[in-house]
Design a protein around this motif. Structure first.
Motif, PDB file in Angstrom:
ATOM      1  N   GLU A 146      39.404  -7.317  30.969  1.00  0.00           N
ATOM      2  CA  GLU A 146      38.896  -7.424  29.725  1.00  0.00           C
ATOM      3  C   GLU A 146      39.970  -8.562  29.122  1.00  0.00           C
ATOM      4  O   GLU A 146      41.185  -8.465  28.911  1.00  0.00           O
ATOM      5  CB  GLU A 146      38.951  -6.206  28.827  1.00  0.00           C
ATOM      6  CG  GLU A 146      37.715  -5.472  29.281  1.00  0.00           C
ATOM      7  CD  GLU A 146      36.341  -5.984  28.729  1.00  0.00           C
ATOM      8  OE1 GLU A 146      36.292  -6.675  27.483  1.00  0.00           O
ATOM      9  OE2 GLU A 146      35.102  -5.981  29.247  1.00  0.00           O
ATOM     10  N   PRO A 147      39.489  -9.726  28.626  1.00  0.00           N
ATOM     11  CA  PRO A 147      40.163 -10.608  27.679  1.00  0.00           C
ATOM     12  C   PRO A 147      41.114  -9.835  26.620  1.00  0.00           C
ATOM     13  O   PRO A 147      40.298  -8.964  25.927  1.00  0.00           O
ATOM     14  CB  PRO A 147      39.534 -11.808  27.220  1.00  0.00           C
ATOM     15  CG  PRO A 147      38.014 -10.915  27.267  1.00  0.00           C
ATOM     16  CD  PRO A 147      37.970 -10.154  28.273  1.00  0.00           C
ATOM     17  N   PRO A 148      42.108 -10.132  26.245  1.00  0.00           N
ATOM     18  CA  PRO A 148      42.857  -9.631  24.911  1.00  0.00           C
ATOM     19  C   PRO A 148      41.918  -9.640  23.795  1.00  0.00           C
ATOM     20  O   PRO A 148      41.381 -10.708  23.633  1.00  0.00           O
ATOM     21  CB  PRO A 148      43.950 -10.112  24.687  1.00  0.00           C
ATOM     22  CG  PRO A 148      44.081 -11.405  25.457  1.00  0.00           C
ATOM     23  CD  PRO A 148      42.828 -11.385  26.702  1.00  0.00           C
ATOM     24  N   LYS A 149      41.922  -8.742  22.788  1.00  0.00           N
ATOM     25  CA  LYS A 149      41.184  -8.303  21.685  1.00  0.00           C
ATOM     26  C   LYS A 149      42.038  -9.076  20.596  1.00  0.00           C
ATOM     27  O   LYS A 149      43.297  -8.937  20.262  1.00  0.00           O
ATOM     28  CB  LYS A 149      41.163  -7.001  21.235  1.00  0.00           C
ATOM     29  CG  LYS A 149      40.270  -6.215  22.192  1.00  0.00           C
ATOM     30  CD  LYS A 149      38.812  -6.403  22.086  1.00  0.00           C
ATOM     31  CE  LYS A 149      37.835  -5.623  23.133  1.00  0.00           C
ATOM     32  NZ  LYS A 149      36.663  -6.054  23.277  1.00  0.00           N
ATOM     33  N   ILE A 150      41.613 -10.520  20.338  1.00  0.00           N
ATOM     34  CA  ILE A 150      42.442 -11.376  19.391  1.00  0.00           C
ATOM     35  C   ILE A 150      41.709 -11.205  17.921  1.00  0.00           C
ATOM     36  O   ILE A 150      40.265 -11.588  17.800  1.00  0.00           O
ATOM     37  CB  ILE A 150      42.375 -12.736  19.798  1.00  0.00           C
ATOM     38  CG1 ILE A 150      42.867 -12.872  21.217  1.00  0.00           C
ATOM     39  CG2 ILE A 150      43.109 -13.634  18.771  1.00  0.00           C
ATOM     40  CD1 ILE A 150      44.350 -12.545  21.270  1.00  0.00           C
ATOM     41  N   THR A 151      42.230 -10.693  17.032  1.00  0.00           N
ATOM     42  CA  THR A 151      41.629 -10.271  15.652  1.00  0.00           C
ATOM     43  C   THR A 151      41.800 -11.690  14.768  1.00  0.00           C
ATOM     44  O   THR A 151      41.129 -11.653  13.961  1.00  0.00           O
ATOM     45  CB  THR A 151      41.991  -9.020  15.186  1.00  0.00           C
ATOM     46  OG1 THR A 151      43.367  -9.062  14.808  1.00  0.00           O
ATOM     47  CG2 THR A 151      41.494  -7.943  15.801  1.00  0.00           C
ATOM     48  N   ASN A 177      45.161 -16.677  27.070  1.00  0.00           N
ATOM     49  CA  ASN A 177      45.330 -16.669  28.450  1.00  0.00           C
ATOM     50  C   ASN A 177      44.747 -17.885  29.158  1.00  0.00           C
ATOM     51  O   ASN A 177      44.666 -17.968  30.410  1.00  0.00           O
ATOM     52  CB  ASN A 177      44.480 -15.274  29.035  1.00  0.00           C
ATOM     53  CG  ASN A 177      45.265 -14.208  28.489  1.00  0.00           C
ATOM     54  OD1 ASN A 177      46.189 -14.063  28.033  1.00  0.00           O
ATOM     55  ND2 ASN A 177      44.494 -12.832  29.095  1.00  0.00           N
ATOM     56  N   ARG A 180      36.233 -18.496  22.567  1.00  0.00           N
ATOM     57  CA  ARG A 180      36.200 -17.253  22.879  1.00  0.00           C
ATOM     58  C   ARG A 180      35.107 -16.963  23.998  1.00  0.00           C
ATOM     59  O   ARG A 180      35.602 -16.095  24.927  1.00  0.00           O
ATOM     60  CB  ARG A 180      35.785 -16.368  21.854  1.00  0.00           C
ATOM     61  CG  ARG A 180      37.010 -16.196  20.445  1.00  0.00           C
ATOM     62  CD  ARG A 180      36.470 -15.196  19.411  1.00  0.00           C
ATOM     63  NE  ARG A 180      37.198 -15.345  18.276  1.00  0.00           N
ATOM     64  CZ  ARG A 180      38.380 -14.604  18.126  1.00  0.00           C
ATOM     65  NH1 ARG A 180      38.780 -13.681  18.953  1.00  0.00           N
ATOM     66  NH2 ARG A 180      39.015 -14.781  16.785  1.00  0.00           N
TER      67      ARG A 180
END
Length: 826
Positions: free
Chosen positions: A524-529, A116, A89
């Motif tokens: 902003e990098p994608p929010k990966i939950t 990404n 991350r």
């Protein structure tokens, strides 16, 4: 060769162990660099960058149009998945362009939490065939595959040939073109792990291949004179093969050397930059003798084209030295106290201050070297006191190598320190609109948005010189120190327009500020939950314990007979000649036992016929050792399929990927795990998935290099070597006197097995308590003692004896001793 379209323009990838090397790579023209962080990288001895460097480093690289790739090319243990996810991350947030990854589970995790960031399969993933790459593509999409270094250009060509057939491969290819060559297949070397629990798959290679060995043939030491470094290949230099590699479909050209100096990075990168640029422009090779000298002088153990031109074992590994050598200067024809005279000069320049080493064919730890003090006529003079040379040991006939060139080092240092490579600017495409009586508007597109500025004053009717495209380009193109440059200009002014130059300049400055403000905002990098926990397999514990099951791997027909005599339920056969598998199957069919046949550990393009031969032997199951065999047998649901240790299963995510995508019945736990890590794996995935090798001679080096051919024949390949592997029992003796058995397989690949047997008997009860029920013993060259070894382990599993009794029995049976080896915790 025709010019290449932009999307296939080859990439030059340089190593960077620290900031200086990164600056050197950029100065010398690299398109990208690869570097490691303190954790999870295969060069832990390099300086390496730290996470706090990432943002600054990526900003530096991107300002110069260079990409940055992070190596996370080690196996990941179960307890490390959380830390690996956190690092992924942070890498994504810093704008890193790509990850170079070995571990299949880590690759799946990277694709999930850092989508990404490009994913590049490391050479440690041991991709040696189109079928192997095809299987990897079923696990996750990749932007690059770094092929094994043992492939020839003809074999590399076959990856793209398959695209017109059935595989439809999509992943661009990368190869190493310069630097040190490992003698073992990357990802398949267990030597450092076996001898000292310093795994090459964990970035801790102890470089045992660079050490001297003696060869023992049928119990007698074979004298080889000055040849002692039997497993140390010359370094790779494929600069003359760049056009052929481009034509073969190679996208990225990789230079090895994260442990090397910035001077090495400078020299090698700029030479390959010249070679690639000439290939892209279809020009004559610009490589000069001076360039070749720099390649050899900055670091080499001798230079070769590796395996690219095909097999020639003696050419690659001559065995005379294992450390940096540099170019040969000549042969000593006369000498005296403090001086030598050379003959057979090679044309390599030398001067006072250069470092040299005397090659007397002796132990390399004892060889002498010094700097030339003075040159007087044709004599090289060395200081009698400060050189430290014992001239009584220097004789005519000895050779002299040049190991250091201070003048070249100084020039290279000035080059990378003083070169100021131009920063990469973003081209802008201006559209200018307006007409007399209205403001003039200039618009430009950037990052998917359109930005525009309009003048405060209206355009006037021009009396003499209306605004044209040339004048507009002159004024709007003055972008100075900004990160932009004029790409094109579309003049859509209507009528004869005029405006003050100062107004145009003000308009340009306002628009550039808008663009630079936008560029400063990092997306902003994608929010990966999703986390690593979401990729783990479900684990349910059985209320009843499954009875322990012992399988035995045999390498001879006599061992098969011994296993059947002992009533072994499951046999694995791993024969050098798979044509004998049919005979083994027929013998086992006379019993109630099941027989599984092992595939070769490596399969190269065109070698799928071995798998068809195994299939025709009609076994009960298969022991699958590489990605290509997983692909080949993926639809064979009528056979039991066990993935072997060479698939490097070290964590539950990798295990789940392989179990589900290859339809496996069981997996062999990686030999890189100690007992604590094994227990973690068994807690993180269903224990019934796994089998553990409880007894074996660890397969250390697995290599394309054939020691039999190189040092026991006058041949260069299997075609003319006379196959001494079939008529002699060969061991290599290491520096501490330990003998290790050498064997060849069907592809003439050699495996060096640890002379000491490894037993995990002391941990048996812990493994049973963790739910493991499948255990294996692997025989090597046991004959009469094979049945005794098998019965000793059968007694352990049945409860008739304990670990201490077993260890005593096995110790008595093993001529060279027994160890707990890699399972033991430090």
């Amino acid at each position: 060769m025709p010019s290449l379209p932009p999307d296939t323009t080859p990439e030059l990838l340089a190593p960077a162990g620290n900031w200086d090397c990164a600056r050197a790579a950029v100065a010398a023209g690299a398109d990208a660099i690869f570097f490691g962080l303190p954790k999870f990288n295969a060069r832990l001895r390099a300086d390496n960058f730290i996470e706090a460097d990432l943002v600054e480093l990526m900003d530096f690289l991107h300002r110069h149009g260079v990409k940055g790739f992070v190596t996370m090319n080690t196996l990941i243990f179960t307890s490390e998945l959380k830390a690996a996810e956190e690092q992924l991350r942070k890498i994504a947030a810093a704008g890193v362009d790509a990850l170079i990854i070995q571990d299949l589970g880590l690759a799946k995790l990277a694709r999930t939490v850092a989508p990404n960031v490009e994913l590049h399969a490391s050479t440690q993933m041991t991709i040696t065939s189109p079928e192997g790459l095809a299987f990897a593509e079923t696990l996750f999409p990749m932007e690059r595959a770094v092929l094994a270094r043992e492939l020839s250009i003809k074999e590399i060509e076959r990856f793209h040939a398959h695209n017109t057939e059935s595989l439809d491969l999509k992943t661009p290819l990368e190869v190493f073109v310069h630097g040190a060559l490992c003698v073992a297949y990357s990802g398949q070397c267990l030597t450092s792990e076996s001898l000292g629990q310093r795994s090459a798959n964990r970035g801790e290679c102890a470089q045992a291949c660079r050490m001297p060995y003696e060869i023992v043939v049928d119990g007698e030491k074979r004298e080889l004179g000055a040849v002692r470094y039997l497993l140390s290949p010359q370094d790779l230099a494929a600069v003359d093969l760049v056009p052929q590699l481009v034509k073969a479909g190679v996208k990225s050209f990789k230079i090895e050397g994260r442990l090397k100096s910035p001077e090495y990075v400078s020299a090698v990168t700029r030479v390959y930059r010249k070679a690639l640029d000439a290939t892209i422009s279809d020009s004559e090779s610009p490589i000069t003798p001076s360039d070749r000298y720099e390649l050899e002088m900055t670091f080499s153990r001798g230079l070769s084209t590796g395996w690219f031109a095909g097999t020639n074992h003696p050419y690659l590994t001559h065995g005379k030295f294992g450390k940096k050598r540099g170019p040969l200067l000549g042969t000593i024809i006369d000498c005296g106290p403090g001086w030598i005279r050379l003959g057979n000069l090679t044309g390599v320049p030398f001067t006072a201050g250069d470092g040299v080493v005397f090659d007397a064919g002796e132990n390399r730890d004892l060889e002498q070297g010094a700097r030339i003090w003075v040159i007087e006529g044709d004599r090289l003079i060395f200081h009698l006191t400060y050189s430290g040379i014992n001239f009584d040991r220097i004789k005519p006939g000895h050779t002299l190598y040049k190991t250091s060139d201070p003048k070249l080092d100084s020039e290279l240092r000035r080059f990378w320190q003083n070169t100021r490579p131009a920063e990469k600017k973003t081209p802008l495409h201006f559209v200018v609109t307006g007409q007399p009586g209205e403001p003039i508007t200039v618009a430009a597109a950037y990052a998917g948005r359109t930005f525009s500025e309009s003048s405060a004053m209206a355009l006037l009717e021009a009396e003499k010189h209306p605004l044209g495209a040339e004048k507009l380009a002159e004024q709007l193109g003055r972008l100075g120190d900004s990160s932009f440059e004029l790409g094109s200009l579309d003049n859509r002014l209507q009528g004869n327009c005029h405006i003050a130059v100062s107004a145009l300049n003000q308009l340009r400055r306002a628009l550039v500020k808008q663009l630079e403000d936008a560029a400063a905002i990092k997306p902003e990098p994608p929010k990966i939950t999703t986390t690593h926990r979401d990729l783990l397999p479900a684990v349910t514990r059985s209320a009843t314990s499954t009875a322990p099951h012992l399988s035995v791997l045999c390498r001879t027909m006599d061992q098969v007979s011994s296993a059947l005599e002992c009533g072994v339920e499951t046999l694995y056969c791993d024969f050098e000649d798979p044509r004998r598998y049919k005979e083994a199957v027929a013998l086992v069919r006379t019993s109630d036992s099941a027989i599984h046949l092992a595939t070769p550990r490596i399969l190269k393009p065109g070698e799928m016929g071995y798998l068809k031969l195994i299939e025709k032997a009609a076994p009960d199951g298969l022991l699958l050792r590489n990605l290509a065999s997983l692909h080949f047998y993926k639809d064979r649901h009528d056979l039991k399929k066990i993935g072997d240790f060479s698939l490097n299963v070290a964590n539950p995510i990798t295990a789940k990927l392989l179990m589900e995508n290859a339809s496996l019945d069981h997996l062999t736990i990686s030999y890189d795990l100690n007992i604590g890590q094994v227990l973690d794996l068994l807690a993180g995935a269903p224990p019934e998935w796994f089998e553990l090798t409880l007894h074996q001679h660890m397969p250390m080096f697995h290599m394309e290099h054939c020691v039999f051919c190189t040092f026991l024949s006058k041949g260069t390949t299997y075609k003319d070597c006379g196959r001494p592997c079939e008529s002699h029992v060969v061991h290599l003796r290491d520096r501490v006197g330990q003998l290790h058995r050498l064997q060849a397989d069907v592809g003439c690949r050699n495996t060096l097995f640890n002379g000491k047997a490894q037993t995990g008997a002391r941990y048996y009860e812990h493994l049973r308590a963790a739910g493991l029920s499948r255990f294996r013993i692997e025989l090597l060259d046991e004959t009469d003692d094979a049945a005794k070894t098998i019965r000793a382990y059968q007694d352990l599993l049945s409860g008739k004896s304990d670990a201490f009794d077993l260890i005593d029995k096995v110790h008595a049976l093993e001529k060279l001793g027994v160890t707990e080896g890699t399972l033991a915790e430090l």
